[in-house]
Design a protein around this motif. Structure first.
Motif, mmCIF file in Angstrom:
data_model
loop_
_atom_site.group_PDB
_atom_site.id
_atom_site.type_symbol
_atom_site.label_atom_id
_atom_site.label_comp_id
_atom_site.label_asym_id
_atom_site.label_seq_id
_atom_site.Cartn_x
_atom_site.Cartn_y
_atom_site.Cartn_z
ATOM 1 N N LEU A 108 0.827 -1.210 0.000
ATOM 2 C CA LEU A 108 0.000 0.000 0.000
ATOM 3 C C LEU A 108 0.857 1.255 0.000
ATOM 4 N N CYS A 109 1.964 1.217 0.731
ATOM 5 C CA CYS A 109 2.883 2.356 0.725
ATOM 6 C C CYS A 109 3.467 2.577 -0.661
ATOM 7 N N LEU A 110 3.803 1.489 -1.357
ATOM 8 C CA LEU A 110 4.335 1.614 -2.714
ATOM 9 C C LEU A 110 3.285 2.199 -3.651
ATOM 10 N N THR A 111 2.036 1.805 -3.480
ATOM 11 C CA THR A 111 0.955 2.387 -4.282
ATOM 12 C C THR A 111 0.885 3.893 -4.069
ATOM 13 N N PHE A 112 1.018 4.312 -2.823
ATOM 14 C CA PHE A 112 1.056 5.751 -2.519
ATOM 15 C C PHE A 112 2.237 6.410 -3.210
ATOM 16 N N GLY A 113 3.406 5.770 -3.170
ATOM 17 C CA GLY A 113 4.592 6.339 -3.789
ATOM 18 C C GLY A 113 4.438 6.547 -5.289
ATOM 19 N N PHE A 114 3.885 5.559 -5.987
ATOM 20 C CA PHE A 114 3.674 5.705 -7.424
ATOM 21 C C PHE A 114 2.597 6.747 -7.726
ATOM 22 N N THR A 115 1.624 6.870 -6.844
ATOM 23 C CA THR A 115 0.596 7.899 -7.033
ATOM 24 C C THR A 115 1.203 9.291 -6.943
ATOM 25 N N VAL A 116 2.094 9.497 -5.985
ATOM 26 C CA VAL A 116 2.776 10.784 -5.857
ATOM 27 C C VAL A 116 3.576 11.089 -7.119
ATOM 28 N N ALA A 117 4.321 10.110 -7.624
ATOM 29 C CA ALA A 117 5.110 10.314 -8.836
ATOM 30 C C ALA A 117 4.221 10.615 -10.034
ATOM 31 N N TRP A 118 3.086 9.925 -10.111
ATOM 32 C CA TRP A 118 2.157 10.151 -11.230
ATOM 33 C C TRP A 118 1.547 11.549 -11.165
ATOM 34 N N LEU A 119 1.161 11.994 -9.975
ATOM 35 C CA LEU A 119 0.586 13.328 -9.826
ATOM 36 C C LEU A 119 1.608 14.411 -10.132
ATOM 37 N N TRP A 120 2.859 14.179 -9.767
ATOM 38 C CA TRP A 120 3.889 15.198 -9.968
ATOM 39 C C TRP A 120 4.312 15.300 -11.430
ATOM 40 N N HIS A 121 4.497 14.165 -12.085
ATOM 41 C CA HIS A 121 5.010 14.164 -13.462
ATOM 42 C C HIS A 121 3.922 14.030 -14.517
ATOM 43 N N GLY A 122 2.685 13.746 -14.102
ATOM 44 C CA GLY A 122 1.610 13.610 -15.075
ATOM 45 C C GLY A 122 1.595 12.287 -15.788
ATOM 46 N N ALA A 123 2.421 11.352 -15.361
ATOM 47 C CA ALA A 123 2.484 10.019 -15.962
ATOM 48 C C ALA A 123 3.214 9.111 -14.992
ATOM 49 N N LEU A 124 2.995 7.808 -15.140
ATOM 50 C CA LEU A 124 3.763 6.867 -14.337
ATOM 51 C C LEU A 124 5.245 6.939 -14.747
ATOM 52 N N PRO A 125 6.161 6.702 -13.829
ATOM 53 C CA PRO A 125 7.585 6.839 -14.155
ATOM 54 C C PRO A 125 8.016 6.054 -15.388
ATOM 55 N N TYR A 126 7.465 4.860 -15.567
ATOM 56 C CA TYR A 126 7.904 4.006 -16.672
ATOM 57 C C TYR A 126 7.391 4.491 -18.023
ATOM 58 N N ALA A 127 6.419 5.415 -18.019
ATOM 59 C CA ALA A 127 5.885 5.948 -19.272
ATOM 60 C C ALA A 127 6.641 7.183 -19.742
ATOM 61 N N LEU A 128 7.552 7.689 -18.948
ATOM 62 C CA LEU A 128 8.334 8.855 -19.327
ATOM 63 C C LEU A 128 9.409 8.461 -20.338
ATOM 64 N N PRO A 129 10.002 9.432 -21.043
ATOM 65 C CA PRO A 129 11.034 9.093 -22.032
ATOM 66 C C PRO A 129 12.261 8.488 -21.376
ATOM 67 N N ARG A 130 12.842 7.500 -22.025
ATOM 68 C CA ARG A 130 14.032 6.849 -21.478
ATOM 69 C C ARG A 130 15.204 7.817 -21.408
ATOM 70 N N VAL A 131 15.340 8.651 -22.438
ATOM 71 C CA VAL A 131 16.447 9.601 -22.522
ATOM 72 C C VAL A 131 15.890 11.001 -22.422
ATOM 73 N N VAL A 132 16.561 11.865 -21.689
ATOM 74 C CA VAL A 132 16.093 13.226 -21.487
ATOM 75 C C VAL A 132 16.309 14.051 -22.747
ATOM 76 N N PRO A 133 15.293 14.765 -23.248
ATOM 77 C CA PRO A 133 15.493 15.631 -24.412
ATOM 78 C C PRO A 133 16.538 16.693 -24.111
ATOM 79 N N GLY A 134 17.380 16.998 -25.086
ATOM 80 C CA GLY A 134 18.426 17.997 -24.887
ATOM 81 C C GLY A 134 19.298 18.079 -26.107
ATOM 82 N N LYS A 135 20.524 18.458 -25.902
ATOM 83 C CA LYS A 135 21.455 18.577 -27.015
ATOM 84 C C LYS A 135 22.009 17.224 -27.417
ATOM 85 N N ALA A 136 22.598 17.164 -28.577
ATOM 86 C CA ALA A 136 23.137 15.901 -29.083
ATOM 87 C C ALA A 136 24.391 15.515 -28.328
ATOM 88 N N THR A 137 24.707 14.240 -28.355
ATOM 89 C CA THR A 137 25.893 13.762 -27.663
ATOM 90 C C THR A 137 27.169 14.054 -28.437
#
Length: 316
Positions: free
Chosen positions: A248-277
Motif C-alpha cells: 500500500l505504501c508503494l501504491t502511494f509512492g507511485f501515485t505521488v510520482a504520477w501526480l507530480w510528473h503527469g504520468a507513471l515513471p515508466y511511461a516517461l522518455p528513457r532519454v532526457v530531451p536535450g542537445k546531441a551527444t
C-alpha cells in the motif's frame, strides 16, 4: 475562383500580420516536473542524506512496547480469522534446515540495500529520463512508511508474548536483522508495519520487469519480491499483513510520482530531451524508420542519445 481583395478608402491594402506563436511559459514548477538527466554527485548526496534521515526518524519513534505487543496480538488474531496465520509453521519448517535459514538471515540483512541501490544505479545509467520519477516513487514510499511506524507500532512475530516463533538470528548467531542480537539497541524493534523489505523489493521487481529487455532478467524481477516475502516470514520478522502495508505504501509512492510528473515513471522518455551527444553540429545516431532509431540534429555536447521511444516528456 478569384481571390477577393479588400482595400481601404485610400486604395491601400491593409497589412495582415502573420500569427506569432507565443513561446511556452516555463516556470519553476514546470521545470521541476520535467524529466532531466540526474547529476551523480547530487544523487549520491541525496540518497545518503535521505537514508540517514529515514534511519534517524525511524529509530526516534518511541518504542511503545505495550501497544506494539497488543497490536501484534490483534494482527495474529485477525490472520487466524482470515485463515492465513501460517507464519509460525513456515518459521519452524525453514528453521529446521540450517543452511537455508542462515542464507535467509543474510538475505534479509543485505539484499534489501544491495538490490535497491543496484536498481538505482541501473536506472541512472540506462534510463536517465525515468530515474527522477522512479526515485521519487521510492522516496514517497519510504516517507509514508515513517508515518505508519509512528501511528501503528507493531512488534514482529519473534517478539510476541507467549508465542513459539524462533528468532532465527539469535538461534543461529547470524546478523540477519538490525533488531536482533547486538544491533537491537540501534534500531526500533517495534517498526514492523509496514514492511519496507516488501515495499522496496516490489519497487525493484516492478522496475526490472517493466524496463529490462532480457526475458530472464524480467522473470528475476518478479521473483525477487516473492522471495523476499518468504524470507521476512520465515525469519519471523514480519506478518503477512505487514507485507500488505508495504504494498500500500508503494501504491502511494507511485501515485505521488504520477501526480507530480503527469504520468507513471515508466511511461516517461528513457532519454532526457536535450542537445546531441556528438560535438559540433551533426546527427545524433542516424536516421531510420524503426521505433528505436533516432532522427535529430544537435549542436554541441549534450545529454541525449537521439530521439528515443518518446522524446518529449509526458504532459502534466
Amino acid at each position: 475562383m478569384t481571390e477577393t481583395t479588400v482595400t481601404t478608402q485610400d486604395g491601400r491594402e491593409p497589412a495582415v500580420p502573420y500569427p506569432v506563436a507565443a513561446p511556452p511559459q516555463r516556470g519553476l514548477l514546470r521545470r521541476l516536473r520535467t524529466p532531466r538527466r540526474p547529476r551523480i554527485w547530487f544523487e549520491i548526496l541525496l540518497i545518503g542524506v535521505s537514508y540517514w534521515t529515514y534511519s534517524l526518524i525511524r529509530n526516534a519513534v518511541p518504542e511503545q512496547r505495550g501497544e506494539a505487543l497488543r497490536n501484534a496480538d490483534w494482527i495474529w488474531k485477525a490472520e487466524h480469522g482470515l485463515g492465513i496465520a501460517v507464519e509460525e509453521s513456515v518459521n519452524h519448517a525453514v528453521n529446521s534446515v540450517t543452511w537455508l535459514i542462515v542464507g535467509m538471515n543474510y538475505y534479509y540483512a543485505t539484499l534489501h540495500f544491495v538490490v535497491t541501490l543496484g536498481v538505482l544505479v541501473w536506472l541512472f545509467r540506462s534510463h536517465p529520463g525515468r530515474y527522477g520519477a522512479t526515485r521519487l516513487a521510492l522516496f514517497a514510499t519510504t516517507g509514508v512508511a515513517l508515518v505508519g511506524y509512528y501511528l501503528y507500532p507493531l512488534a514482529p512475530p519473534r517478539l510476541m508474548n507467549d508465542s513459539h516463533f524462533v528468532d532465527t538470528v539469535m538461534v543461529h548467531q547470524t546478523w540477519g536483522s538490525m533488531a536482533s542480537g547486538d544491533l537491537k539497541n540501534m534500531s526500533n524493534q517495534y517498526a514492523a508495519m509496514p514492511s519496507m523489505h516488501i515495499g522496496w523489493s516490489l519497487w525493484c521487481g516492478l522496475t526490472i520487469f517493466t524496463l529490462a529487455s532480457v526475458p530472464w532478467v524480467r522473470v528475476l524481477g518478479l521473483l525477487y519480491p516473492a522471495a523476499t516475502l518468504v524470507v521476512i516470514v520465515a525469519t519471523a520478522n514480519h506478518f503477512w499483513l505487514d507485507a500488505v502495508g508495504g504494498a500500500l505504501c508503494l501504491t502511494f509512492g507511485f501515485t505521488v510520482a504520477w501526480l507530480w510528473h503527469g504520468a507513471l515513471p515508466y511511461a516517461l522518455p528513457r532519454v532526457v530531451p536535450g542537445k546531441a551527444t556528438s560535438k559540433g553540429t551533426g546527427t545524433d545516431k542516424g536516421t531510420g524508420t524503426g521505433p528505436r532509431s533516432g532522427t535529430g540534429t544537435g549542436t554541441g555536447a549534450g545529454d541525449t542519445e537521439g530521439t528515443d521511444d518518446a522524446l518529449l516528456p509526458a504532459k502534466s
